[in-house]
Design an enzyme around this catalytic site. Structure first.
Site, PDB file in Angstrom:
ATOM      1  N   HIS A  74       0.848  -1.205   0.000  1.00 39.41           N
ATOM      2  CA  HIS A  74       0.000   0.000   0.000  1.00 39.41           C
ATOM      3  C   HIS A  74       0.879   1.249   0.000  1.00 39.41           C
ATOM      4  O   HIS A  74       0.676   2.172  -0.795  1.00 39.41           O
ATOM      5  CB  HIS A  74      -0.917  -0.008   1.237  1.00 39.41           C
ATOM      6  N   GLU A  75       1.860   1.274   0.896  1.00 38.31           N
ATOM      7  CA  GLU A  75       2.708   2.465   1.018  1.00 38.31           C
ATOM      8  C   GLU A  75       3.559   2.680  -0.234  1.00 38.31           C
ATOM      9  O   GLU A  75       3.676   3.803  -0.732  1.00 38.31           O
ATOM     10  CB  GLU A  75       3.590   2.362   2.262  1.00 38.31           C
ATOM     11  N   HIS A  80       1.738   4.260  -3.038  1.00 37.43           N
ATOM     12  CA  HIS A  80       1.610   5.733  -3.013  1.00 37.43           C
ATOM     13  C   HIS A  80       2.723   6.356  -3.854  1.00 37.43           C
ATOM     14  O   HIS A  80       2.521   7.383  -4.515  1.00 37.43           O
ATOM     15  CB  HIS A  80       1.687   6.256  -1.578  1.00 37.43           C
ATOM     16  N   TYR A 123      -3.987  14.654  -2.715  1.00 35.94           N
ATOM     17  CA  TYR A 123      -4.373  13.891  -1.540  1.00 35.94           C
ATOM     18  C   TYR A 123      -5.453  14.594  -0.724  1.00 35.94           C
ATOM     19  O   TYR A 123      -5.265  14.891   0.452  1.00 35.94           O
ATOM     20  CB  TYR A 123      -3.131  13.631  -0.687  1.00 35.94           C
ATOM     21  N   GLU A 151      -5.890   6.795  -2.083  1.00 34.94           N
ATOM     22  CA  GLU A 151      -5.902   5.793  -1.020  1.00 34.94           C
ATOM     23  C   GLU A 151      -6.383   4.438  -1.543  1.00 34.94           C
ATOM     24  O   GLU A 151      -5.814   3.397  -1.246  1.00 34.94           O
ATOM     25  CB  GLU A 151      -6.830   6.243   0.113  1.00 34.94           C
ATOM     26  N   ASP A 183      -9.322  14.270   7.939  1.00 32.65           N
ATOM     27  CA  ASP A 183      -8.711  13.256   7.072  1.00 32.65           C
ATOM     28  C   ASP A 183      -8.736  13.732   5.608  1.00 32.65           C
ATOM     29  O   ASP A 183      -8.974  12.954   4.695  1.00 32.65           O
ATOM     30  CB  ASP A 183      -9.432  11.903   7.237  1.00 32.65           C
ATOM     31  N   HIS A 205      -9.282   8.320   3.824  1.00 29.73           N
ATOM     32  CA  HIS A 205      -9.249   6.911   4.261  1.00 29.73           C
ATOM     33  C   HIS A 205     -10.657   6.375   4.491  1.00 29.73           C
ATOM     34  O   HIS A 205     -10.823   5.236   4.901  1.00 29.73           O
ATOM     35  CB  HIS A 205      -8.465   6.753   5.570  1.00 29.73           C
TER      36      HIS A 205
HETATM   37 ZN   LIG Z   1      -2.330   5.324   2.262  1.00 29.93          ZN
END
Ligand SMILES: [Zn+2]
Length: 354
Positions: free
Chosen positions: A161-162, A165, A176, A185, A262, A267
């Protein structure tokens, strides 16, 4: 500095209300650290300047030894080295390897930037740090507080996931916040889940579609951070409440575009495109990383900084037609999936034109 963190702020803020002082303090420290890092210009590791050098995704894992100043971290394992005695070092190394191999073998992409960017990982950052993040040049892992969160290297989908990005940053660059941020996301969750499924050789039907199933300690009553198959059901407990993700546009959550909000619920509303990808994969059947993954990846590359859900849905339909045939089962599965989350595809202006 731009930070992509794995732990959603709504979980950490709920932990501030815990009866347990140690849990409250770890959550507060994690939130404060994250805010402070966002405000910093440079806390990068010593090799950050070298990442532009092509390296075929060469891996280096550093041990922060609970420090927070990355330039002081020591190299713990480099590309080709044998495993070391510290499990988080090896898990980060292997997770980077699986992710790099997935992009190479499945999507013919050479590391994050498609130019062989080196993969730098920093483990054991700080003490009781409840997060893992990508800062544009490296991935940094906390050990968790040991009460709510465990060490963040344990979850392959979190690692993928990271790193995804980074891929988004080097392709569409989706901003974002609000819908483009929720898409950003979601695309990381899609990549995270696909890398895990690919590495376990699971079909869409066999996969659990959970993100971060391994980040909580066994004491915590939660399946994962998120569920792509059933957004909103990953957890429901006294400590941090119920999973706030919607699975349909009717339940889209409007939140302010601030840190506390957020950034418009990036998210949270990511649950909607997450569910759409799950529906496409189960609709087409077989392996998610084949047709569904290629349709999503080509659509990512065709997106821009401010692509919205509707734009992305329309693009996936067009790409499904280009890649697998207009009117074919893949394209119909894409249409049905977006319908299932309340997004009706835009009819073409000239149905006979291309
Ligand atoms: Zn993320």
């Amino acid at each position: 500095m731009r930070l992509n963190c794995i732990t959603p702020p709504y979980i950490l803020s709920r932990l501030l209300d815990s009866d347990n002082q140690a849990i409250r303090e770890a959550a507060l420290n994690t939130l404060l650290t994250t805010a402070r890092l966002r405000g910093q210009r440079d806390v990068r590791g010593p090799m950050a300047a070298a990442v532009a050098t092509p390296g075929d995704g060469r891996r280096t894992i550093f041990d922060c030894k609970h420090g927070t100043y990355l330039p002081r971290a020591r190299i713990a394992r480099s590309e080709g080295d044998e495993p070391v005695s510290d499990a988080p070092v090896n898990r980060a190394y292997d997770g980077f390897g699986a992710t790099k191999d997935f992009y190479h073998d499945v999507l013919q992409r050479n590391s994050i930037d498609d130019r062989g960017m080196q993969l730098l990982g920093y483990v054991h950052r700080g003490t009781r740090y409840n997060n893992a993040f990508w800062d544009g040049q490296e991935m940094v892992f906390g050990d968790g507080d040991g009460q709510v969160f465990t060490d963040f290297t344990g979850s392959l989908d979190v690692i993928a996931h990271e790193l995804a990005h980074g891929v988004t940053e080097h392709t569409a660059g989706l901003e974002y916040h609000n819908q483009s941020g929720a898409l950003n996301e979601s695309l990381s969750d899609v990549a995270g889940s696909m890398v895990k499924q690919w590495s376990l050789k699971q079909t869409a039907d066999q996969a659990d579609w959970l993100i971060g199933a391994e980040v909580f300690t066994p004491d915590i009553d939660a399946d994962a951070l998120r569920s792509m198959k059933a957004p909103g059901t990953a957890f429901d407990n006294k400590l941090f409440g119920k999973d706030p993700q919607p699975d349909h546009m009717d339940r889209y959550v409007d939140l302010p575009d601030t840190d506390e909000g957020d950034y418009g619920g990036v998210h949270i509303n990511s649950g909607i495109p997450n569910k759409a990808f799950y529906l496409v994969a189960s609709g087409i059947g077989g392996n998610s990383w084949e047709a569904p993954g290629h349709i999503w990846y080509e659509s990512l590359k065709a997106s821009t900084v401010d692509t919205q859900f509707q734009d992305f849905a329309d693009t996936t339909f067009a790409k499904a037609g280009e890649l697998y045939g207009v009117g074919g089962p893949e394209q119909e599965a894409v249409r049905a999936a977006w319908d299932g989350v309340g997004i009706t595809l835009t009819p073409p202006k000239n149905p006979r034109g291309r």
